[in-house]
Scaffold this motif. Sequence first.
Motif, PDB file in Angstrom:
ATOM      1  N   UNK A  31       0.823  -1.193   0.000  1.00 33.34           N
ATOM      2  CA  UNK A  31       0.000   0.000   0.000  1.00 33.34           C
ATOM      3  C   UNK A  31       0.873   1.266   0.000  1.00 33.34           C
ATOM      4  N   UNK A  32       0.345   2.310  -0.641  1.00 34.98           N
ATOM      5  CA  UNK A  32       0.967   3.627  -0.532  1.00 34.98           C
ATOM      6  C   UNK A  32       0.058   4.484   0.344  1.00 34.98           C
ATOM      7  N   UNK A  33       0.681   5.354   1.118  1.00 36.19           N
ATOM      8  CA  UNK A  33      -0.050   6.205   2.054  1.00 36.19           C
ATOM      9  C   UNK A  33      -0.063   7.618   1.465  1.00 36.19           C
ATOM     10  N   UNK A  34      -1.233   8.060   1.032  1.00 39.98           N
ATOM     11  CA  UNK A  34      -1.370   9.414   0.481  1.00 39.98           C
ATOM     12  C   UNK A  34      -1.885  10.333   1.581  1.00 39.98           C
ATOM     13  N   UNK A  35      -1.044  11.254   1.997  1.00 39.79           N
ATOM     14  CA  UNK A  35      -1.371  12.148   3.109  1.00 39.79           C
ATOM     15  C   UNK A  35      -1.982  13.439   2.554  1.00 39.79           C
ATOM     16  N   UNK A  36      -3.143  13.820   3.083  1.00 44.89           N
ATOM     17  CA  UNK A  36      -3.797  15.033   2.594  1.00 44.89           C
ATOM     18  C   UNK A  36      -4.375  14.843   1.210  1.00 44.89           C
ATOM     19  N   UNK A  37      -5.211  13.844   1.042  1.00 40.56           N
ATOM     20  CA  UNK A  37      -5.724  13.480  -0.284  1.00 40.56           C
ATOM     21  C   UNK A  37      -6.789  14.428  -0.800  1.00 40.56           C
ATOM     22  N   UNK A  38      -7.277  15.329   0.040  1.00 42.22           N
ATOM     23  CA  UNK A  38      -8.306  16.294  -0.345  1.00 42.22           C
ATOM     24  C   UNK A  38      -9.534  15.542  -0.892  1.00 42.22           C
ATOM     25  N   UNK A  39      -9.955  15.817  -2.129  1.00 42.21           N
ATOM     26  CA  UNK A  39     -11.146  15.174  -2.677  1.00 42.21           C
ATOM     27  C   UNK A  39     -10.822  13.982  -3.567  1.00 42.21           C
ATOM     28  N   UNK A  40      -9.537  13.622  -3.673  1.00 39.22           N
ATOM     29  CA  UNK A  40      -9.186  12.379  -4.349  1.00 39.22           C
ATOM     30  C   UNK A  40      -8.705  12.500  -5.781  1.00 39.22           C
ATOM     31  N   UNK A  41      -8.278  13.684  -6.225  1.00 36.24           N
ATOM     32  CA  UNK A  41      -7.825  13.824  -7.614  1.00 36.24           C
ATOM     33  C   UNK A  41      -6.626  12.932  -7.907  1.00 36.24           C
ATOM     34  N   UNK A  42      -5.655  12.878  -6.995  1.00 35.72           N
ATOM     35  CA  UNK A  42      -4.508  11.988  -7.175  1.00 35.72           C
ATOM     36  C   UNK A  42      -4.879  10.557  -6.823  1.00 35.72           C
ATOM     37  N   UNK A  43      -5.703  10.381  -5.812  1.00 36.16           N
ATOM     38  CA  UNK A  43      -6.101   9.036  -5.383  1.00 36.16           C
ATOM     39  C   UNK A  43      -6.714   8.252  -6.538  1.00 36.16           C
ATOM     40  N   UNK A  44      -7.610   8.888  -7.278  1.00 34.85           N
ATOM     41  CA  UNK A  44      -8.258   8.196  -8.395  1.00 34.85           C
ATOM     42  C   UNK A  44      -7.243   7.771  -9.448  1.00 34.85           C
ATOM     43  N   UNK A  45      -6.258   8.582  -9.680  1.00 28.27           N
ATOM     44  CA  UNK A  45      -5.215   8.209 -10.657  1.00 28.27           C
ATOM     45  C   UNK A  45      -4.399   7.021 -10.161  1.00 28.27           C
ATOM     46  N   UNK A  76      -7.038  11.102   9.293  1.00 32.86           N
ATOM     47  CA  UNK A  76      -5.863  11.472  10.073  1.00 32.86           C
ATOM     48  C   UNK A  76      -5.089  12.631   9.435  1.00 32.86           C
ATOM     49  N   UNK A  77      -4.513  13.444  10.278  1.00 30.15           N
ATOM     50  CA  UNK A  77      -3.633  14.518   9.835  1.00 30.15           C
ATOM     51  C   UNK A  77      -2.201  14.012   9.711  1.00 30.15           C
ATOM     52  N   UNK A  78      -1.342  14.844   9.162  1.00 26.94           N
ATOM     53  CA  UNK A  78       0.087  14.531   9.082  1.00 26.94           C
ATOM     54  C   UNK A  78       0.618  14.165  10.461  1.00 26.94           C
ATOM     55  N   UNK A  79       0.294  14.976  11.462  1.00 28.68           N
ATOM     56  CA  UNK A  79       0.815  14.743  12.802  1.00 28.68           C
ATOM     57  C   UNK A  79       0.263  13.452  13.395  1.00 28.68           C
TER      58      UNK A  79
END
Length: 375
Positions: free
Chosen positions: A233-247, A281-284
């Motif tokens: 798995x890759x951990x995407x921090x701060x994904x917002x609404x998923x523009x990168x997640x979907x890719x 979760x946040x970065x911290x």
Amino acid sequence: MIDVVAVLRPEDLVVDFLSVLESGREVHLVVAERGVYLKLPDGVPLAGRLAAVGELLLGASEGDKPFSPGAAADAIALETGDVAATVWTHNPADTRERRARWALELATLVRAPVMHAVGDSRFFQWVTDLDVRLGAPAIEAKVDFVNTHCADLLRLDEQDQNALSTRRIHSIERFFGSEPGERARLFALTGSMSEDAAQVTDPWEFATSQYENERLDATVDWLRGHLDPAAGRVIEVGACEGALTRRLLADHYTVDATEPNRVFLARLQENVDGDVRVHPHSFEELTTTARLTGSAYLLIELLYYEQDLSLLDRFPTDRVFVSMEPAALAEQTWPSTWSVEEEVELAQPRVEPVAGGRAYLRKPGSRGVLLRRRG
């Protein structure tokens, strides 16, 4: 026809709306901080109108009862009655946040057409509907008013929202009309480093921006060169609404996507489908109580919020992918436990329209850094 000038503070009437006062028409003045509604009949010369504004500045007291946007909208409706009116107010993208919020909320509530002064909004270039170049007498009157009535504001540090710096005393007053969606988007764009960004969907216009789409596609290409989707798995921090997640999901990655903003989190959950787990979760938090194990952590356009970079040591991974605008990236100091394995250009700067073409700005470009844990 009545012009209603609705502002936060008395000096705003002169600094941003002198041309409206100069028109000679009937003008109503609404000053939110003072809770004042003042009618100036037509035919009153500019000097008389400026004197009335000066009296508002002299008369300030701790007993003033400010207008909420709702109270101001009710007063405008009552005092203008059936007479056609135009409401003139601040820019919802003004860098002075209180003025921007006032304008957004008031414009949503009034029934009359609204015109916004560009005001102090230096991050954008504006496509306006009305530009008024003040004549020499009007400029002289504006400068004299500031020097006479606003000496305390001239002494403030330029970072103060009420400071009267040179850039805030306009010789050309520029205005534009708006509709609700445009106003909300402008406000969100200006508040993009705060919770206000979530007031509209897709505040950074990932869906329509050529720059943002090229940046996101280049980011996935970069990741693909280093990360095998089958490796974990890759951990995407701060994904917002998923523009990168979907890719990432389209490239068959398995993803843990995190987003602490509850509004963005809800949209993220709606927008992604596939082998993805969504977390609040946040970065911290990811470095303390909610550590997620994966083949890499992705901090894509995230490190603009003064995060403590020493916390990178607590991520349960040996690889961290970071992207930022080049100038901001150059200012980062990475912990000694991490080395820079690679640095790549992801997107070149580009000038693009925003908010349906109401304004345009320079997108600063994006650079990626792959950090590898030492030893």
